[in-house]
Design an enzyme around this catalytic site. Sequence first.
Site, PDB file in Angstrom:
ATOM      1  N   SER A 208     -23.589 -37.754  -3.721  1.00 22.34           N
ATOM      2  CA  SER A 208     -22.442 -37.798  -4.631  1.00 22.34           C
ATOM      3  C   SER A 208     -21.895 -39.219  -4.551  1.00 22.34           C
ATOM      4  O   SER A 208     -21.507 -39.678  -3.477  1.00 22.34           O
ATOM      5  CB  SER A 208     -21.397 -36.789  -4.161  1.00 22.34           C
ATOM      6  OG  SER A 208     -20.221 -36.912  -4.914  1.00 22.34           O
TER       7      SER A 208
ATOM      8  N   LYS B 116     -25.532 -37.673  -8.168  1.00 23.18           N
ATOM      9  CA  LYS B 116     -24.351 -37.113  -8.840  1.00 23.18           C
ATOM     10  C   LYS B 116     -23.324 -38.212  -9.014  1.00 23.18           C
ATOM     11  O   LYS B 116     -23.015 -38.935  -8.063  1.00 23.18           O
ATOM     12  CB  LYS B 116     -23.801 -35.962  -7.990  1.00 23.18           C
ATOM     13  CG  LYS B 116     -22.359 -35.579  -8.250  1.00 23.18           C
ATOM     14  CD  LYS B 116     -22.036 -34.263  -7.535  1.00 23.18           C
ATOM     15  CE  LYS B 116     -20.626 -34.239  -6.997  1.00 23.18           C
ATOM     16  NZ  LYS B 116     -20.344 -33.010  -6.220  1.00 23.18           N
TER      17      LYS B 116
ATOM     18  N   LYS C  10     -19.448 -39.316 -10.183  1.00 22.72           N
ATOM     19  CA  LYS C  10     -18.094 -38.869 -10.484  1.00 22.72           C
ATOM     20  C   LYS C  10     -17.710 -39.467 -11.839  1.00 22.72           C
ATOM     21  O   LYS C  10     -17.993 -40.649 -12.099  1.00 22.72           O
ATOM     22  CB  LYS C  10     -17.132 -39.343  -9.399  1.00 22.72           C
ATOM     23  CG  LYS C  10     -17.359 -38.677  -8.045  1.00 22.72           C
ATOM     24  CD  LYS C  10     -17.038 -37.191  -8.086  1.00 22.72           C
ATOM     25  CE  LYS C  10     -17.042 -36.578  -6.702  1.00 22.72           C
ATOM     26  NZ  LYS C  10     -16.737 -35.145  -6.713  1.00 22.72           N
TER      27      LYS C  10
ATOM     28  N   ASP D  52     -19.754 -34.992 -12.080  1.00 21.89           N
ATOM     29  CA  ASP D  52     -18.685 -34.131 -11.542  1.00 21.89           C
ATOM     30  C   ASP D  52     -17.340 -34.708 -11.969  1.00 21.89           C
ATOM     31  O   ASP D  52     -17.008 -35.836 -11.633  1.00 21.89           O
ATOM     32  CB  ASP D  52     -18.788 -34.092 -10.007  1.00 21.89           C
ATOM     33  CG  ASP D  52     -17.786 -33.121  -9.373  1.00 21.89           C
ATOM     34  OD1 ASP D  52     -16.997 -32.492 -10.106  1.00 21.89           O
ATOM     35  OD2 ASP D  52     -17.811 -33.006  -8.127  1.00 21.89           O
TER      36      ASP D  52
ATOM     37  N   GLU E 134     -20.379 -30.651 -13.540  1.00 21.55           N
ATOM     38  CA  GLU E 134     -19.621 -29.920 -12.531  1.00 21.55           C
ATOM     39  C   GLU E 134     -18.122 -29.955 -12.837  1.00 21.55           C
ATOM     40  O   GLU E 134     -17.555 -31.025 -13.083  1.00 21.55           O
ATOM     41  CB  GLU E 134     -19.913 -30.568 -11.164  1.00 21.55           C
ATOM     42  CG  GLU E 134     -19.384 -29.807  -9.961  1.00 21.55           C
ATOM     43  CD  GLU E 134     -19.800 -30.490  -8.648  1.00 21.55           C
ATOM     44  OE1 GLU E 134     -20.796 -31.252  -8.639  1.00 21.55           O
ATOM     45  OE2 GLU E 134     -19.119 -30.281  -7.636  1.00 21.55           O
TER      46      GLU E 134
ATOM     47  N   ASP F 265     -17.239 -25.544  -9.306  1.00 25.09           N
ATOM     48  CA  ASP F 265     -16.953 -25.881  -7.904  1.00 25.09           C
ATOM     49  C   ASP F 265     -15.573 -25.302  -7.588  1.00 25.09           C
ATOM     50  O   ASP F 265     -15.463 -24.149  -7.138  1.00 25.09           O
ATOM     51  CB  ASP F 265     -17.022 -27.412  -7.747  1.00 25.09           C
ATOM     52  CG  ASP F 265     -16.582 -27.934  -6.387  1.00 25.09           C
ATOM     53  OD1 ASP F 265     -16.036 -27.168  -5.592  1.00 25.09           O
ATOM     54  OD2 ASP F 265     -16.759 -29.154  -6.109  1.00 25.09           O
TER      55      ASP F 265
ATOM     56  N   LYS G 281     -19.229 -24.192  -1.450  1.00 25.06           N
ATOM     57  CA  LYS G 281     -18.671 -24.964  -0.332  1.00 25.06           C
ATOM     58  C   LYS G 281     -18.116 -23.971   0.667  1.00 25.06           C
ATOM     59  O   LYS G 281     -17.291 -23.125   0.319  1.00 25.06           O
ATOM     60  CB  LYS G 281     -17.556 -25.895  -0.812  1.00 25.06           C
ATOM     61  CG  LYS G 281     -18.056 -27.085  -1.629  1.00 25.06           C
ATOM     62  CD  LYS G 281     -16.923 -27.996  -2.034  1.00 25.06           C
ATOM     63  CE  LYS G 281     -17.465 -29.181  -2.834  1.00 25.06           C
ATOM     64  NZ  LYS G 281     -16.370 -29.908  -3.509  1.00 25.06           N
TER      65      LYS G 281
ATOM     66  N   GLY H  35     -20.275 -30.682  -0.838  1.00 25.44           N
ATOM     67  CA  GLY H  35     -19.802 -31.421   0.338  1.00 25.44           C
ATOM     68  C   GLY H  35     -18.350 -31.815   0.185  1.00 25.44           C
ATOM     69  O   GLY H  35     -17.821 -31.864  -0.927  1.00 25.44           O
TER      70      GLY H  35
HETATM   71  O1  OSB Z   1     -16.025 -32.211  -5.903  1.00 25.86           O
HETATM   72  O2  OSB Z   1     -17.792 -32.212  -4.766  1.00 25.86           O
HETATM   73  C1  OSB Z   1     -16.623 -32.574  -4.900  1.00 25.86           C
HETATM   74  C2  OSB Z   1     -15.664 -34.964  -2.075  1.00 25.86           C
HETATM   75  C3  OSB Z   1     -14.344 -34.579  -1.849  1.00 25.86           C
HETATM   76  C4  OSB Z   1     -13.797 -33.599  -2.638  1.00 25.86           C
HETATM   77  C5  OSB Z   1     -14.547 -32.987  -3.648  1.00 25.86           C
HETATM   78  C6  OSB Z   1     -15.863 -33.349  -3.857  1.00 25.86           C
HETATM   79  C7  OSB Z   1     -16.410 -34.372  -3.073  1.00 25.86           C
HETATM   80  C8  OSB Z   1     -17.762 -34.887  -3.274  1.00 25.86           C
HETATM   81  C9  OSB Z   1     -18.414 -35.529  -2.082  1.00 25.86           C
HETATM   82  O3  OSB Z   1     -18.323 -34.884  -4.330  1.00 25.86           O
HETATM   83  C10 OSB Z   1     -19.527 -34.746  -1.543  1.00 25.86           C
HETATM   84  C11 OSB Z   1     -19.957 -35.300  -0.212  1.00 25.86           C
HETATM   85  O4  OSB Z   1     -20.766 -36.218  -0.203  1.00 25.86           O
HETATM   86  O5  OSB Z   1     -19.489 -34.808   0.834  1.00 25.86           O
HETATM   87 MG    MG Z   2     -17.288 -31.028  -7.122  1.00 24.79          MG
END
Ligand code: OSB
Ligand code: MG
Length: 368
Positions: free
Chosen positions: A135, A161, A163, A188, A213, A238, A262, A290
């Site tokens: 991510s 992925k 953001k 995402d 996402e 999510d 999660k 994550g």
């Molecule tokens: O939406 O998946 C998410 C990190 C913090 C809060 C929300 C998210 C995330 C990530 C990071 O996308 C995922 C990771 O590498 O731990």
């Molecule tokens: Mg997410």
Amino acid sequence: MKIERIELREIQLPLVAPFETSFGVTTGRRIILVQVWSEGVDGWGECTCNEGPFYNHEGTDTAWIVLRDFAGPYTLGKEIASPTESGDLTARIRGNRMARAAIETAVWDLAAKREGMPLWRLLGGSIEEIPCGVSIGLQESDAALLRKIEHELADGYQRIKLKIKPGRDVAMVRAVRQAFPEIQLTVDANSAYTLAEIDLLRQLDEFRLMLIEQPLAYDDIIDHAELQRALATPICLDESILSVADARKALQLDACRIINIKLGRVGGHTEAQRIERYCRERSIPVWCGGMLEAGIGRAHNIAMATQAGFVLPGDVSASRRYWTEDIIQPAVEVTPRGTIVRREDPGIGYGIDQRRIDQLTVRHEILQ
Ligand code: OSB
Ligand code: MG
């Protein structure tokens, strides 16, 4: 099994690089670790909430109170026959699933250690090497993002992925798709859009994304169903999925076609298993999300992701992407094939670096 003692610790550790999402920037983590004890054996869990109430309503300080004053006391001294009963002890707490999961997952680690078996086996896992993605947070420019992707692909990661948020979406994804026509790519939004932006979101269909996402509100299912009807790309939920009941409702309404599980968000391993099974029986793919976890949370994610329904690459990546030095030994490593190989050691399968944890601890409380 009776939990005789619970230790809460808050550790603070800086991220190797800031992580930016549509809801904010994280530069360092304040993480609560939970250690549970029974008959001289211990188990560890990690609370996966963010520092403040921005991903969901939980934050480090509120989770501490929920753990210390509610979830901890409800768990202490109670006899349970199986770790699947651990979540029941705290079920009268509404919400606060990440705090509850910190204890629940610790009890699973303890149960596996008592049996002398790896947690993935106690959970019924079957996947030997779990597929990994990364991510990537919002970067200062598209050029910086392209460089970062190049680097992650060189390390072997199987999917990327990105953001996104309003103003950092269609043009940015187009630039990435042009530079990397064949990669497995997802985006995402962390709830940054509304149905008013449906035309903009439809433009993402041209980029052959595996999934989009959580585009809409963190607590929504209905609007996502309307958006899914307008999109060819599968929506993956999510934030909106907190339980198997939520998964059922989302799938019944066709609000998503993929689910990110999660552990913290759903309250621990037992609820994660229910969602994984519900989805697997209906051929709905799931993957492991994550929350910028340190090693204990990361190890729990790896164990969870060995279960058969986890067919898509997860946001489970190497310790070194986050930390100069992790709190477990060895650190989590990713093979050149972009996988993490499950371990045979009992419980979460990684050793606890007690010296490192002691150095990082800023508060410590014992419940007994
Ligand atoms: O939406 O998946 C998410 C990190 C913090 C809060 C929300 C998210 C995330 C990530 C990071 O996308 C995922 C990771 O590498 O731990
Ligand atoms: Mg997410």
